[in-house]
Design an enzyme around this catalytic site. Structure first.
Site, PDB file in Angstrom:
ATOM      1  N   SER A  71       0.834  -1.213   0.000  1.00 25.33           N
ATOM      2  CA  SER A  71       0.000   0.000   0.000  1.00 25.33           C
ATOM      3  C   SER A  71       0.862   1.254   0.000  1.00 25.33           C
ATOM      4  O   SER A  71       0.537   2.250  -0.665  1.00 25.33           O
ATOM      5  CB  SER A  71      -0.945   0.004   1.202  1.00 25.33           C
ATOM      6  OG  SER A  71      -0.231  -0.099   2.424  1.00 25.33           O
ATOM      7  N   TYR A  72       1.981   1.213   0.710  1.00 25.72           N
ATOM      8  CA  TYR A  72       2.898   2.349   0.742  1.00 25.72           C
ATOM      9  C   TYR A  72       3.478   2.597  -0.647  1.00 25.72           C
ATOM     10  O   TYR A  72       3.502   3.728  -1.143  1.00 25.72           O
ATOM     11  CB  TYR A  72       4.009   2.083   1.755  1.00 25.72           C
ATOM     12  CG  TYR A  72       5.004   3.207   1.912  1.00 25.72           C
ATOM     13  CD1 TYR A  72       4.748   4.279   2.769  1.00 25.72           C
ATOM     14  CD2 TYR A  72       6.210   3.202   1.217  1.00 25.72           C
ATOM     15  CE1 TYR A  72       5.658   5.307   2.917  1.00 25.72           C
ATOM     16  CE2 TYR A  72       7.124   4.225   1.355  1.00 25.72           C
ATOM     17  CZ  TYR A  72       6.849   5.275   2.214  1.00 25.72           C
ATOM     18  OH  TYR A  72       7.765   6.298   2.353  1.00 25.72           O
TER      19      TYR A  72
END
Length: 256
Positions: A160-161
């Site tokens: 997600s980062y």
């Protein structure tokens, strides 16, 4: 342009999110050292007495503190209403606030994904859009996003980062395409491996720490103070013809 005065930010107001510690604190201090007054915004920012406030005011600059939870749009809009009520339109916006959640992709929960995207991407655009409107009315402004090496690479166990930081590259370029002709420079800074809370887990892992350290041409991890020069450059008249760029501050990592 006199190059010695081009970097001078005296009389400017810089809004820096996530400046309570780490890279954000380093950026805020660099801007203050160059002459800017600072508006600091973070979820944990105390109303007064923070370390960043004490360091900024010790430089003779003004510091104004606000709290905002960047995972909550209502909180962001409430902050923006307070800022509008103050009558202040920042000359410089540093969209630095961010978070990271680590787990293998197959185990990366909806909650992890939603939280990271909301803070690292949604909030970044919302802040740039709303403050950018005021900059457009004025006809000038500087907006700088904190990107990442994972703007360019996929990373491990931080899906997600990586997705959020890759998307920021297009936000930087898209805003620049629309706003550069209107007096607003939009750029990003992509930190390499920096000694902060976000990388504490990597630094504590002897195998990962050695593998990463061995790949950095500079031979060391970065420090928050390494961002003073880059942020002042992008926030000042020295970068008047720079827009839509992602400046890597990584000890040479991306060149290897």
């Amino acid at each position: 342009m006199n190059i010695l005065t081009a970097f001078n930010l005296t009389g400017k107001i810089a809004l820096v999110t996530g400046c309570n510690k780490g890279i954000g604190m380093g950026m805020a201090l660099g801007l203050a050292e160059a002459g800017a007054d600072i508006i600091g915004v973070s979820a944990s920012m105390p109303a007064s007495g923070s370390e960043i406030e004490m360091q900024v005011t010790a430089l003779g600059r003004k510091f104004t503190a606000y709290q905002a939870d960047f995972s909550d749009r209502n909180s962001i809009y409430a902050f923006l209403q307070k800022l509008a009520a103050s009558g202040v339109v920042p000359d410089i916006l540093v969209n630095n606030a961010g978070t990271i959640m680590r787990s293998p992709a197959a185990e990366h929960s909806d909650e992890y994904w939603d939280r990271v995207i909301s803070i690292n991407l949604d909030a970044q655009f919302l802040m740039a859009r709303e403050i950018g409107k005021k900059m457009l009315e004025r006809g000038s402004g500087k907006i700088i996003f904190t990107c990442s090496l994972l703007t360019f690479q996929g990373g491990i166990n931080v899906i997600s980062y990586a997705a959020s930081k890759a998307a920021l590259s297009s936000v930087v370029k898209g805003l620049s395409n629309e706003w550069a002709s209107k007096g607003i420079n939009v750029n990003g800074i992509a930190p390499g491996y920096i000694e902060t809370d976000n990388t504490a887990g990597l630094m504590a892992d002897p195998v990962r720490f050695k593998a990463i350290s061995d790949r950095i041409p500079a031979g060391r991890w970065g420090k928050p103070a390494d961002f003073k020069g880059p942020i002042v450059f992008l926030a000042s008249d020295a970068s008047a013809y720079v827009s839509g760029e992602i400046l890597t501050v990584d000890g040479g990592w991306m060149g290897r």
